[in-house]
Design a protein around this motif. Structure first.
Motif, PDB file in Angstrom:
ATOM      1  N   LYS A  73       0.857  -1.177   0.000  1.00 50.80           N
ATOM      2  CA  LYS A  73       0.000   0.000   0.000  1.00 50.80           C
ATOM      3  C   LYS A  73       0.898   1.234   0.000  1.00 50.80           C
ATOM      4  N   ILE A  74       0.645   2.156  -0.920  1.00 48.26           N
ATOM      5  CA  ILE A  74       1.419   3.387  -1.037  1.00 48.26           C
ATOM      6  C   ILE A  74       0.801   4.423  -0.097  1.00 48.26           C
ATOM      7  N   PRO A  75       1.620   5.124   0.706  1.00 47.36           N
ATOM      8  CA  PRO A  75       1.070   6.077   1.677  1.00 47.36           C
ATOM      9  C   PRO A  75       0.595   7.373   1.015  1.00 47.36           C
ATOM     10  N   THR A  76      -0.567   7.306   0.397  1.00 46.48           N
ATOM     11  CA  THR A  76      -1.162   8.466  -0.254  1.00 46.48           C
ATOM     12  C   THR A  76      -2.674   8.298  -0.289  1.00 46.48           C
ATOM     13  N   THR A  77      -3.375   9.403  -0.423  1.00 43.05           N
ATOM     14  CA  THR A  77      -4.829   9.341  -0.597  1.00 43.05           C
ATOM     15  C   THR A  77      -5.192   9.372  -2.075  1.00 43.05           C
ATOM     16  N   ARG A  78      -4.210   9.431  -2.939  1.00 42.02           N
ATOM     17  CA  ARG A  78      -4.437   9.441  -4.388  1.00 42.02           C
ATOM     18  C   ARG A  78      -4.379   8.021  -4.939  1.00 42.02           C
ATOM     19  N   THR A  79      -4.830   7.855  -6.161  1.00 39.41           N
ATOM     20  CA  THR A  79      -4.822   6.543  -6.801  1.00 39.41           C
ATOM     21  C   THR A  79      -3.673   6.465  -7.814  1.00 39.41           C
ATOM     22  N   ILE A  80      -3.076   5.292  -7.946  1.00 39.92           N
ATOM     23  CA  ILE A  80      -1.980   5.089  -8.895  1.00 39.92           C
ATOM     24  C   ILE A  80      -2.585   4.958 -10.296  1.00 39.92           C
ATOM     25  N   SER A  81      -2.164   5.850 -11.193  1.00 36.01           N
ATOM     26  CA  SER A  81      -2.728   5.841 -12.544  1.00 36.01           C
ATOM     27  C   SER A  81      -1.694   5.521 -13.617  1.00 36.01           C
ATOM     28  N   ALA A  82      -0.405   5.456 -13.244  1.00 36.25           N
ATOM     29  CA  ALA A  82       0.643   5.130 -14.210  1.00 36.25           C
ATOM     30  C   ALA A  82       1.815   4.482 -13.470  1.00 36.25           C
ATOM     31  N   ILE A  83       2.452   3.515 -14.133  1.00 34.91           N
ATOM     32  CA  ILE A  83       3.632   2.833 -13.601  1.00 34.91           C
ATOM     33  C   ILE A  83       4.673   2.805 -14.711  1.00 34.91           C
ATOM     34  N   LEU A  84       5.903   3.189 -14.382  1.00 31.09           N
ATOM     35  CA  LEU A  84       6.973   3.197 -15.379  1.00 31.09           C
ATOM     36  C   LEU A  84       8.277   2.740 -14.736  1.00 31.09           C
ATOM     37  N   PHE A  85       8.905   1.734 -15.335  1.00 29.04           N
ATOM     38  CA  PHE A  85      10.224   1.295 -14.887  1.00 29.04           C
ATOM     39  C   PHE A  85      11.276   2.206 -15.504  1.00 29.04           C
ATOM     40  N   ASN A  86      12.305   2.572 -14.733  1.00 29.52           N
ATOM     41  CA  ASN A  86      13.440   3.315 -15.247  1.00 29.52           C
ATOM     42  C   ASN A  86      14.232   2.376 -16.146  1.00 29.52           C
ATOM     43  N   ARG A  87      14.452   2.744 -17.393  1.00 30.33           N
ATOM     44  CA  ARG A  87      15.131   1.855 -18.348  1.00 30.33           C
ATOM     45  C   ARG A  87      16.604   1.659 -18.021  1.00 30.33           C
ATOM     46  N   MET A  88      17.221   2.609 -17.314  1.00 27.04           N
ATOM     47  CA  MET A  88      18.633   2.488 -16.946  1.00 27.04           C
ATOM     48  C   MET A  88      18.823   1.661 -15.676  1.00 27.04           C
ATOM     49  N   ASP A  89      17.811   1.677 -14.794  1.00 30.82           N
ATOM     50  CA  ASP A  89      17.875   0.943 -13.530  1.00 30.82           C
ATOM     51  C   ASP A  89      16.464   0.507 -13.170  1.00 30.82           C
ATOM     52  N   SER A  90      16.129  -0.730 -13.485  1.00 31.40           N
ATOM     53  CA  SER A  90      14.753  -1.190 -13.292  1.00 31.40           C
ATOM     54  C   SER A  90      14.402  -1.406 -11.820  1.00 31.40           C
ATOM     55  N   ASN A  91      15.355  -1.184 -10.920  1.00 34.51           N
ATOM     56  CA  ASN A  91      15.025  -1.177  -9.498  1.00 34.51           C
ATOM     57  C   ASN A  91      14.316   0.116  -9.112  1.00 34.51           C
ATOM     58  N   VAL A  92      14.331   1.090 -10.025  1.00 39.59           N
ATOM     59  CA  VAL A  92      13.641   2.367  -9.817  1.00 39.59           C
ATOM     60  C   VAL A  92      12.340   2.336 -10.609  1.00 39.59           C
ATOM     61  N   VAL A  93      11.233   2.568  -9.911  1.00 40.32           N
ATOM     62  CA  VAL A  93       9.914   2.563 -10.542  1.00 40.32           C
ATOM     63  C   VAL A  93       9.246   3.900 -10.251  1.00 40.32           C
ATOM     64  N   TYR A  94       8.690   4.519 -11.281  1.00 37.56           N
ATOM     65  CA  TYR A  94       7.980   5.780 -11.136  1.00 37.56           C
ATOM     66  C   TYR A  94       6.470   5.511 -11.129  1.00 37.56           C
ATOM     67  N   LEU A  95       5.773   6.190 -10.252  1.00 40.85           N
ATOM     68  CA  LEU A  95       4.320   6.070 -10.176  1.00 40.85           C
ATOM     69  C   LEU A  95       3.690   7.417 -10.485  1.00 40.85           C
ATOM     70  N   GLY A  96       2.673   7.401 -11.320  1.00 45.73           N
ATOM     71  CA  GLY A  96       1.855   8.586 -11.546  1.00 45.73           C
ATOM     72  C   GLY A  96       0.623   8.465 -10.675  1.00 45.73           C
ATOM     73  N   LEU A  97       0.290   9.543  -9.980  1.00 45.77           N
ATOM     74  CA  LEU A  97      -0.859   9.544  -9.076  1.00 45.77           C
ATOM     75  C   LEU A  97      -1.876  10.557  -9.552  1.00 45.77           C
ATOM     76  N   ARG A  98      -3.142  10.278  -9.261  1.00 45.24           N
ATOM     77  CA  ARG A  98      -4.192  11.260  -9.565  1.00 45.24           C
ATOM     78  C   ARG A  98      -5.141  11.349  -8.378  1.00 45.24           C
ATOM     79  N   LYS A  99      -5.740  12.512  -8.271  1.00 40.58           N
ATOM     80  CA  LYS A  99      -6.680  12.746  -7.198  1.00 40.58           C
ATOM     81  C   LYS A  99      -7.937  11.925  -7.437  1.00 40.58           C
ATOM     82  N   ILE A 100      -8.440  11.320  -6.402  1.00 44.79           N
ATOM     83  CA  ILE A 100      -9.681  10.551  -6.494  1.00 44.79           C
ATOM     84  C   ILE A 100     -10.842  11.540  -6.450  1.00 44.79           C
ATOM     85  N   GLU A 101     -11.600  11.567  -7.517  1.00 46.74           N
ATOM     86  CA  GLU A 101     -12.752  12.477  -7.588  1.00 46.74           C
ATOM     87  C   GLU A 101     -13.945  11.843  -6.895  1.00 46.74           C
ATOM     88  N   SER A 102     -14.635  12.655  -6.098  1.00 47.11           N
ATOM     89  CA  SER A 102     -15.802  12.103  -5.393  1.00 47.11           C
ATOM     90  C   SER A 102     -17.088  12.604  -5.991  1.00 47.11           C
TER      91      SER A 102
END
Length: 102
Positions: A73-102
């Motif tokens: 579980k990621i410590p955020t109130t937002r939802t994960i909307s994108a996942i990207l592995f770093n091509r130079m070091d795949s131990n690094v992963v980038y997450l895109g977050l977006r606000k959950i609309e109510s």
């Protein structure tokens, strides 16, 4: 290319194809089909057995092509909307977050 795997995140779960989309099979996930919305999916370009997918603010990980899964579980109130592995070091992963609309 021959031998490539295509993944599709659907309402029915995570599907994969090994024949360029002619046929599809479902991966066994920790989340139930038809119950959750998969926000993003990614595979490690250096290791195709490593799959990540997200539901809300939870990140699911498989290191064996979807046979077994762990969840973090990621410590955020937002939802994960994108996942990207770093091509130079795949131990690094980038997450895109977006606000959950109510």
């Amino acid at each position: 290319s021959q031998g490539s795997v295509i993944y599709a995140a659907t309402y029915y779960g995570l599907l994969f194809s090994v024949d360029q989309g002619i046929s599809w099979e479902a991966l066994n996930l920790l989340t139930a089909p038809n119950q959750v919305l998969i926000g993003a999916v990614a595979t490690d370009p250096a290791d195709p057995n490593m799959i990540l997918y997200s539901v809300g603010n939870s990140l699911y990980k498989s290191v064996d092509a979807g046979i077994n899964w762990s969840v973090q579980k990621i410590p955020t109130t937002r939802t994960i909307s994108a996942i990207l592995f770093n091509r130079m070091d795949s131990n690094v992963v980038y997450l895109g977050l977006r606000k959950i609309e109510s």
